[in-house]
Motif scaffolding. Structure first.
Motif: not given
Ligand code: UDP
Length: 491
Positions: A289-291, A369-370, A388-389, A447-448
């Protein structure tokens, strides 16, 4: 003002809206959402299209049928060859040279008489109540006046950019500026805003377009209101200011993409995806998730081959998983060669490349998707907000630089990749605007795990919740889309 339309539907006053979208993906897609929403709110809708565009809308037409929505498709012959365009050139993304833009606009204006004839025929059966048409279809103003119904203008910008556009175009601010790099401060804007001439909307005016631009401005002034795909709580001060400057009602009815509630209708949005949706979902399911960062620059932006290679190398260096939508194919054989020459192999475990049309909304809504690297077209921007990204902003032309400012400086849900210049539509000869290092740094940062990225993520989630509230029952946009709201504004 009185109405010619309005008949009884399920015991309540119902209306017949005629929607006339500009034939370009970024203008048509939100109007398909608008058609769906109006119909779900009990109105009848006539959706004006042409054969090539209707075939692209096959997924939407099938959905409308299945849902039994009262949307009728009015398919008019598009006079492409009559105006010096290749046969079948019925969408802006099919216009191959900038010089043909004017022909395209003239061919659009020639739809006036056939549309008028069609609506006259309909008058006994189902009298139109209101036209909502793209600002570029200035000629629909005449039709509305002849039928004695209001015309609302849809431009497809947010409130922030609409306000800048309005101030610039209605005051001719760019007229005497010759240097593309000259800086202009936008007078009367609620917050301090300066940008170069090249980054202003309206600077992309091909020779011969002046008359059409004048007509568009004149008809916007005469129109009965503006409809925008945004929501009040996102950019209150700019929407209110736009309303004051334009001296007419501004209906915020967005984010209209939220009318899609499942991945099937999301995937059917726009054109048919050029890859297998199920495979794409399966790939996303396999990611944390979110990666994953999603990289897409919309339907019109022409990224040069050298820039595409640089972008790809930056994505590779970031070591983050990605989905990258490229419009390469036969148009850019050198990019295809480069992709095949080791790149795809090197990133195969964490990179998916989509050539052509991607089911963007379906992808953005996936939990893997992050982040979203976007060209800041307004539809993509609002879709990113709803998902919400946080975003990496990479504007190319038109009002995209303004949307970047809204995202980065006002909402603070994104960071700039650092584009210095404009990539004009139709120009594929420009130098590299963003280096691979800049791409790597932006992706790595967004993305960090750093504090700045966490804050961007938190704010992005916050706006997604607000968007949903505005759209859901009794929210600001929900209330605006009702016929009562539109009717009472004119009584
Ligand atoms: N879009 C899509 N798949 C693609 C490219 C674009 O679904 O491969 C959709 C995107 O979701 C958005 C629209 O097309 O709704 C593009 O509009 P936007 O205003 O973002 O940019 P434009 O194409 O007008 O520059």
């Amino acid at each position: 003002m009185t109405f010619a339309g309005g008949n009884v539907h399920n015991g309540s006053a119902s209306a017949h809206f005629v929607l006339v979208p500009m034939m370009a993906q970024g203008h048509t897609i939100p109007m398909t959402d608008m058609a769906r929403l109006l119909a779900e709110h009990g109105a009848q809708v006539s959706f004006v299209t042409t054969p090539v565009n209707a075939s692209r809308l096959a997924g939407f037409i099938a959905d409308v049928d299945a849902a039994g929505l009262a949307i009728r498709f009015v398919e008019l012959h598009f006079p492409a060859t009559e105006f010096g365009l290749p046969d079948g050139c019925e969408n802006l993304d099919l216009v191959q040279a900038k010089g043909l833009f004017l022909n395209f606009m003239e061919a659009c204006a020639a739809l006036r008489d056939p549309l008028m004839a069609h609506l006259r025929e309909q008058q006994q059966l189902s009298p139109p109540s209101c036209i909502i048409s793209d600002m570029m279809h200035w000629w629909t103003g005449d039709i509305a006046r002849e039928l004695g119904i209001p015309r609302l203008t849809f431009i497809g910008f947010c409130g922030f950019s609409s306000l800048v556009r309005y101030i610039i175009s209605h005051n001719n601010l760019l007229e005497n500026m010759t240097d593309e790099n000259e800086i202009i401060t936008i007078p009367g804007f609620p917050t301090h805003l300066e940008l170069t001439k090249a980054k202003c909307p309206g600077s992309l005016c091909v020779p011969g377009m002046e008359k059409i631009r004048e007509k568009m401005i004149e008809e916007e002034l005469r129109s009965d209101g503006e409809v925008i795909n945004s929501f009040q709580e996102l950019e209150t001060v700019y929407i209110e200011s736009f309303e004051q400057v334009a001296k007419k009602k501004v209906w915020t009815v967005g984010p209209m993409c939220l009318c899609h509630r499942d991945s099937n209708t999301m995937a059917a949005r726009g054109s048919k995806a050029s890859m297998d949706e199920a495979q794409c979902l399966q790939w996303l399911d396999s990611m944390k998730p979110g990666s994953v960062i999603f990289v897409s620059f919309g339907s019109l932006a022409a990224t040069t081959p050298q820039q595409l290679v640089e972008l790809g190398l930056g994505l590779e260096a970031s070591k983050k998983p990605f989905i990258w939508v490229i419009k390469a194919g036969p148009k850019f054989p050198e990019v295809e060669e480069w992709l095949a020459d080791g790149f795809e192999e090197r990133v195969k475990d964490r990179g998916m490349i989509i050539r052509g049309w991607a089911p963007q909304m379906m992808i953005l809504w996936h939990q893997a998707i992050g982040g979203f690297m976007t060209h800041c077209g307004w539809n993509s921007t609002i879709e990113g907000i709803c998902a919400g990204v946080p975003m990496i902003t990479w504007p190319h032309f038109a009002e995209q630089f303004l949307n970047e400012k809204l995202v980065v400086d006002v909402l603070k849900t994104g960071l700039e990749v650092g584009v210095k210049g404009v990539t004009q539509w139709g120009n594929t000869e420009q130098e590299v605007m963003v280096t691979r290092d800049a791409v790597e740094t932006a992706v790595y940062t967004l993305m960090g795990e750093g504090e700045a990225a966490e804050e961007l993520r938190m704010r992005a989630k916050h706006y997604a919740i607000k968007a949903r509230r505005a759209f859901d029952e009794e929210g600001s946009s929900y209330n605006n889309i009702s016929w009562q709201s539109i009717k009472y504004a004119f009584l």
